[in-house]
Motif scaffolding. Sequence first.
Motif, PDB file in Angstrom:
ATOM      1  N   ASP A  19    -163.318  67.983  45.687  1.00 25.18           N
ATOM      2  CA  ASP A  19    -162.956  68.255  44.300  1.00 25.18           C
ATOM      3  C   ASP A  19    -162.187  67.072  43.696  1.00 25.18           C
ATOM      4  N   PHE A  20    -161.265  66.495  44.451  1.00 27.69           N
ATOM      5  CA  PHE A  20    -160.504  65.340  43.969  1.00 27.69           C
ATOM      6  C   PHE A  20    -161.431  64.156  43.714  1.00 27.69           C
ATOM      7  N   VAL A  21    -162.331  63.894  44.654  1.00 27.28           N
ATOM      8  CA  VAL A  21    -163.283  62.783  44.486  1.00 27.28           C
ATOM      9  C   VAL A  21    -164.135  63.010  43.246  1.00 27.28           C
ATOM     10  N   ASP A  22    -164.693  64.206  43.120  1.00 26.92           N
ATOM     11  CA  ASP A  22    -165.571  64.517  41.981  1.00 26.92           C
ATOM     12  C   ASP A  22    -164.853  64.376  40.644  1.00 26.92           C
ATOM     13  N   ASN A  23    -163.584  64.803  40.589  1.00 22.62           N
ATOM     14  CA  ASN A  23    -162.860  64.839  39.321  1.00 22.62           C
ATOM     15  C   ASN A  23    -162.019  63.601  39.014  1.00 22.62           C
ATOM     16  N   HIS A  24    -161.696  62.796  40.044  1.00 19.61           N
ATOM     17  CA  HIS A  24    -160.762  61.693  39.805  1.00 19.61           C
ATOM     18  C   HIS A  24    -161.203  60.334  40.342  1.00 19.61           C
ATOM     19  N   LEU A  25    -162.280  60.271  41.133  1.00 23.73           N
ATOM     20  CA  LEU A  25    -162.655  58.984  41.724  1.00 23.73           C
ATOM     21  C   LEU A  25    -164.059  58.505  41.370  1.00 23.73           C
ATOM     22  N   LEU A  26    -164.996  59.405  41.207  1.00 25.82           N
ATOM     23  CA  LEU A  26    -166.387  58.992  41.007  1.00 25.82           C
ATOM     24  C   LEU A  26    -166.581  58.071  39.814  1.00 25.82           C
ATOM     25  N   ASP A  27    -165.804  58.279  38.768  1.00 20.92           N
ATOM     26  CA  ASP A  27    -165.982  57.470  37.559  1.00 20.92           C
ATOM     27  C   ASP A  27    -165.135  56.191  37.564  1.00 20.92           C
ATOM     28  N   LYS A  28    -164.445  55.930  38.673  1.00 21.87           N
ATOM     29  CA  LYS A  28    -163.615  54.727  38.768  1.00 21.87           C
ATOM     30  C   LYS A  28    -164.389  53.615  39.466  1.00 21.87           C
ATOM     31  N   GLU A  29    -164.141  52.388  39.054  1.00 23.00           N
ATOM     32  CA  GLU A  29    -164.789  51.232  39.686  1.00 23.00           C
ATOM     33  C   GLU A  29    -164.055  50.831  40.966  1.00 23.00           C
ATOM     34  N   HIS A  30    -162.711  50.934  40.931  1.00 16.69           N
ATOM     35  CA  HIS A  30    -161.873  50.524  42.053  1.00 16.69           C
ATOM     36  C   HIS A  30    -161.069  51.712  42.559  1.00 16.69           C
ATOM     37  N   ILE A  31    -160.924  51.808  43.895  1.00 21.26           N
ATOM     38  CA  ILE A  31    -160.164  52.887  44.510  1.00 21.26           C
ATOM     39  C   ILE A  31    -159.181  52.270  45.503  1.00 21.26           C
ATOM     40  N   ILE A  50    -156.061  59.265  61.514  1.00 22.86           N
ATOM     41  CA  ILE A  50    -155.571  60.644  61.474  1.00 22.86           C
ATOM     42  C   ILE A  50    -155.291  61.102  60.045  1.00 22.86           C
ATOM     43  N   GLY A  51    -155.412  60.171  59.102  1.00 23.20           N
ATOM     44  CA  GLY A  51    -155.235  60.509  57.702  1.00 23.20           C
ATOM     45  C   GLY A  51    -155.430  59.266  56.855  1.00 23.20           C
ATOM     46  N   PHE A  52    -155.627  59.470  55.567  1.00 28.65           N
ATOM     47  CA  PHE A  52    -155.761  58.342  54.642  1.00 28.65           C
ATOM     48  C   PHE A  52    -155.396  58.794  53.250  1.00 28.65           C
ATOM     49  N   SER A  53    -155.072  57.807  52.415  1.00 30.78           N
ATOM     50  CA  SER A  53    -154.786  58.109  51.013  1.00 30.78           C
ATOM     51  C   SER A  53    -155.733  57.326  50.121  1.00 30.78           C
ATOM     52  N   MET A  54    -155.994  57.895  48.950  1.00 28.87           N
ATOM     53  CA  MET A  54    -156.864  57.273  47.955  1.00 28.87           C
ATOM     54  C   MET A  54    -156.293  57.544  46.570  1.00 28.87           C
ATOM     55  N   SER A  55    -156.514  56.576  45.686  1.00 32.94           N
ATOM     56  CA  SER A  55    -156.128  56.760  44.299  1.00 32.94           C
ATOM     57  C   SER A  55    -157.023  55.910  43.417  1.00 32.94           C
ATOM     58  N   GLY A  56    -157.396  56.458  42.294  1.00 30.08           N
ATOM     59  CA  GLY A  56    -158.178  55.715  41.313  1.00 30.08           C
ATOM     60  C   GLY A  56    -157.445  55.620  39.991  1.00 30.08           C
ATOM     61  N   GLU A  57    -156.238  56.191  39.946  1.00 25.98           N
ATOM     62  CA  GLU A  57    -155.444  56.221  38.722  1.00 25.98           C
ATOM     63  C   GLU A  57    -154.021  55.785  39.036  1.00 25.98           C
ATOM     64  N   ASP A  58    -153.307  55.339  38.015  1.00 21.34           N
ATOM     65  CA  ASP A  58    -151.940  54.865  38.219  1.00 21.34           C
ATOM     66  C   ASP A  58    -150.995  55.957  38.715  1.00 21.34           C
ATOM     67  N   SER A  91    -170.777  52.381  46.493  1.00 21.57           N
ATOM     68  CA  SER A  91    -170.774  52.277  45.034  1.00 21.57           C
ATOM     69  C   SER A  91    -169.451  51.824  44.419  1.00 21.57           C
ATOM     70  N   HIS A  92    -168.407  51.719  45.200  1.00 16.94           N
ATOM     71  CA  HIS A  92    -167.091  51.399  44.654  1.00 16.94           C
ATOM     72  C   HIS A  92    -166.477  50.202  45.370  1.00 16.94           C
ATOM     73  N   SER A  93    -165.455  49.658  44.753  1.00 18.23           N
ATOM     74  CA  SER A  93    -164.678  48.570  45.326  1.00 18.23           C
ATOM     75  C   SER A  93    -163.323  49.126  45.757  1.00 18.23           C
ATOM     76  N   TRP A  94    -162.818  48.656  46.894  1.00 20.47           N
ATOM     77  CA  TRP A  94    -161.559  49.143  47.463  1.00 20.47           C
ATOM     78  C   TRP A  94    -160.422  48.178  47.143  1.00 20.47           C
ATOM     79  N   ILE A  95    -159.254  48.737  46.894  1.00 19.22           N
ATOM     80  CA  ILE A  95    -158.021  47.962  46.780  1.00 19.22           C
ATOM     81  C   ILE A  95    -157.203  48.336  48.012  1.00 19.22           C
ATOM     82  N   ILE A  96    -156.960  47.335  48.853  1.00 15.51           N
ATOM     83  CA  ILE A  96    -156.343  47.582  50.155  1.00 15.51           C
ATOM     84  C   ILE A  96    -155.223  46.580  50.364  1.00 15.51           C
TER      85      ILE A  96
END
Length: 141
Positions: A19-31, A50-58, A91-96
């Motif tokens: 749900d988070f990916v569908d609503n907050h990440l799919l339309d972002k170019e960078h994650i 064992i876990g990870f975090s993602m964000s496409g918004e400030d 389909s996306h670019s990562w910020i790491i």
Amino acid sequence: MKKEDFILKSTSSFEEFKDFVDNHLLDKEHIAFDVETNAQEPRSDKIEIIGFSMSGEDNLGIYVSKRSLESSMPTEDWNKVVDIFRNLNESHSWIIHNVMYEYPVVFNDWGIRLNKFDDTLVKSRMIYGNRVSNTLKNLSR
């Protein structure tokens, strides 16, 4: 932005992650992406994400936990999470921050080679050199 303005959702549910990916990440170019592991050495054959975090918004992100003291995601659901990551990777670019650690970890545990990425650690060293500490905490001030 103040800390209280940032929302970090934490989940061990495949449905909440999807749900988070569908609503907050799919339309972002960078994650933005960061992993948590059970080991220090990224090339260890025992390393496991064992876990990870993602964000496409400030101001909004998600932490996905495979295993913690409080909960554990079923293997079948974790495999679906990895499949979604694999699709995002196409389909996306990562910020790491520190891709020299993240890249081998993701490859060794998930078998995925990160396609497109920007490394904030490399960029900070290019800009600041050794004049400041290049940790995320110091760079975000």
